[in-house]
Design an enzyme around this catalytic site. Sequence first.
Site, PDB file in Angstrom:
ATOM      1  N   HIS A   1      10.044  -7.477  11.970  1.00 35.24           N
ATOM      2  CA  HIS A   1      11.199  -6.644  11.649  1.00 35.24           C
ATOM      3  C   HIS A   1      12.193  -7.382  10.753  1.00 35.24           C
ATOM      4  O   HIS A   1      13.399  -7.383  11.029  1.00 35.24           O
ATOM      5  CB  HIS A   1      11.906  -6.195  12.926  1.00 35.24           C
ATOM      6  CG  HIS A   1      11.058  -5.390  13.840  1.00 35.24           C
ATOM      7  ND1 HIS A   1      11.348  -5.250  15.200  1.00 35.24           N
ATOM      8  CD2 HIS A   1       9.930  -4.661  13.628  1.00 35.24           C
ATOM      9  CE1 HIS A   1      10.426  -4.482  15.755  1.00 35.24           C
ATOM     10  NE2 HIS A   1       9.559  -4.123  14.825  1.00 35.24           N
TER      11      HIS A   1
ATOM     12  N   VAL B   1       0.874  -1.161   0.000  1.00 35.36           N
ATOM     13  CA  VAL B   1       0.000   0.000   0.000  1.00 35.36           C
ATOM     14  C   VAL B   1       0.919   1.221   0.000  1.00 35.36           C
ATOM     15  O   VAL B   1       2.101   1.099   0.338  1.00 35.36           O
ATOM     16  CB  VAL B   1      -0.918  -0.019   1.256  1.00 35.36           C
ATOM     17  CG1 VAL B   1      -0.089   0.047   2.543  1.00 35.36           C
ATOM     18  CG2 VAL B   1      -1.955   1.081   1.232  1.00 35.36           C
TER      19      VAL B   1
END
Length: 560
Positions: free
Chosen positions: A469, A84
């Site tokens: 992460h 996005v």
Amino acid sequence: MNTTFDYIIVGAGSAGCVLANRLTEDGQYSVLLLETGGSDKSIFIQMPTALSIPMNTKKYAWQFETEPEPFLDQRRMHCPRGKVLGGSSSINGMVYVRGHARDFDEWQQHGADGWDYAHCLPYFKKAETWAFGGDDYRGEQGPLGVNNGNQMKNPLYQAFVDAGVEAGYFHTPDYNGRQQEGFGPMHMTVKNGVRWSTANAYLRPAMDRPNLTVVTHALAHKVLLEGKQAVGVRYEQNGQVQDVRAGKEVILSAGSIGSPHLLQLSGIGARETLESAGIEVQHELPGVGENLQDHLEFYFQFRCKQPISLNGKLDPWNKFLIGSRWLLKKDGLGATNHFESCGFIRSKAGVEWPDLQYHFLPAAMRYDGREAFDGHGFQVHIGHNKPQSRGYVKVASADPGTAPRIRFNYLEHEADREGFRACVRLTREIINQPAMDAYREAEIQPGEHIHTDEQIDAFVREAVESAYHPSCTCKMGTDKLAVVDPEAKVHGIKGLRVVDSSVFPTIPNGNLNAPTIMVAERAADLIRGKTPLAPSEAEIGLDPEWQNQQRAGQPARQTG
């Protein structure tokens, strides 16, 4: 649309949006920004408290899954990545942690010349506007808004900080300042009650520039090469495949999964990996996709004596009230990620800087946002943040729509298992300090019966989750596994750079959005040939007795 640009950036995420802004700000260069996802204009992205929704929505995130992890009882782990505008900065938890100063000195030691803390700090400052003003460590004129949410109004936040101090650790009022080690308020990328992604902070202000073209729903197929020169990108949009050319450079900012995957799809990588996927080798570079690192965490959960936790706000009616207030006023419980206090500690004496991180949450809930049990509770997320285990990202097919193979090898290294044993024992000691007596009731998870090394190891294998992460798969440096040089240029290929968290040589002690933005800010100057900002002379705060003691030297109070 034009088919030739000065720069083509693949990926409108935490790094790509920064580059799109900086490379177009003086009007000198034309830039094409390609993004596979679409618009970020959704209440579930923009409202901070809704953070668990976009991360688990296919429309906004690649829902990658690992191969069975051999040291986690063969579990397949969820690995969502932003798809996005804003990339993972539009789906993350908005926690703003730069990492410890020594993390960047460590990069320099791994061959990333010019990326030590002194050279990185000016770019952290350049990127941010800190709600409490600038100083030697904090910025006050940058695009990225950073604050403390609701200023720890819930008393549980301060009780957790006080408990850390009572256990003998430092109180640190600004872990992104002089000293990370200790307990204090946590910071988030929220501005005026809205998620301050890189799409909001960097891309949106640049969208009207005539020299920036943004193309969404564009799946990159490969980097176009002429010999050892990158000349463009092939991408697909609405079923149509198009080639675009770069007059100066192609820059991959597709993240630690996407960037190595795209290099491999382009024929750049380890010969065995490429040939096994039916891809012709264009440039042998064995480190592509290797060195994969991530943070794991689990959470301690406790029942709360007083009815003050967020568990009382998880029913549909209260969610409606919170959402309505946010829509009207952009404040209240909708305007925070609820991680408003934290801690950074060292797992044992002899560790120079913190390797354990706490996020405190005044609620007890599951990762999908649902309550964990009836009644009130709180939890603290804890993880060992300097893992020695290493994994990989490997292309599985020449089809760009096929997900790559991902394996982190979580907890392969004994030092990582040892770190999580410290997580359990040290956290229990902290939560049992007097500051928590008015709130702490029964331990729900892990459970008081979990205390031997074997029991802790088994619990961690079962309960631990990714902190989302992933990093380090196109490492910066000069050794045989390095993918890019200290200017983020791909070794052996002209006109091609990688700029995102994949270029980290090692993972920092903290969340990755802040250092990724910093890397993009500094890389933007390197790409434009600008003189980098002068290195900082700011002091680094370390416990002077770190070799001999695990905490600040104050004995923990009796835990009653």
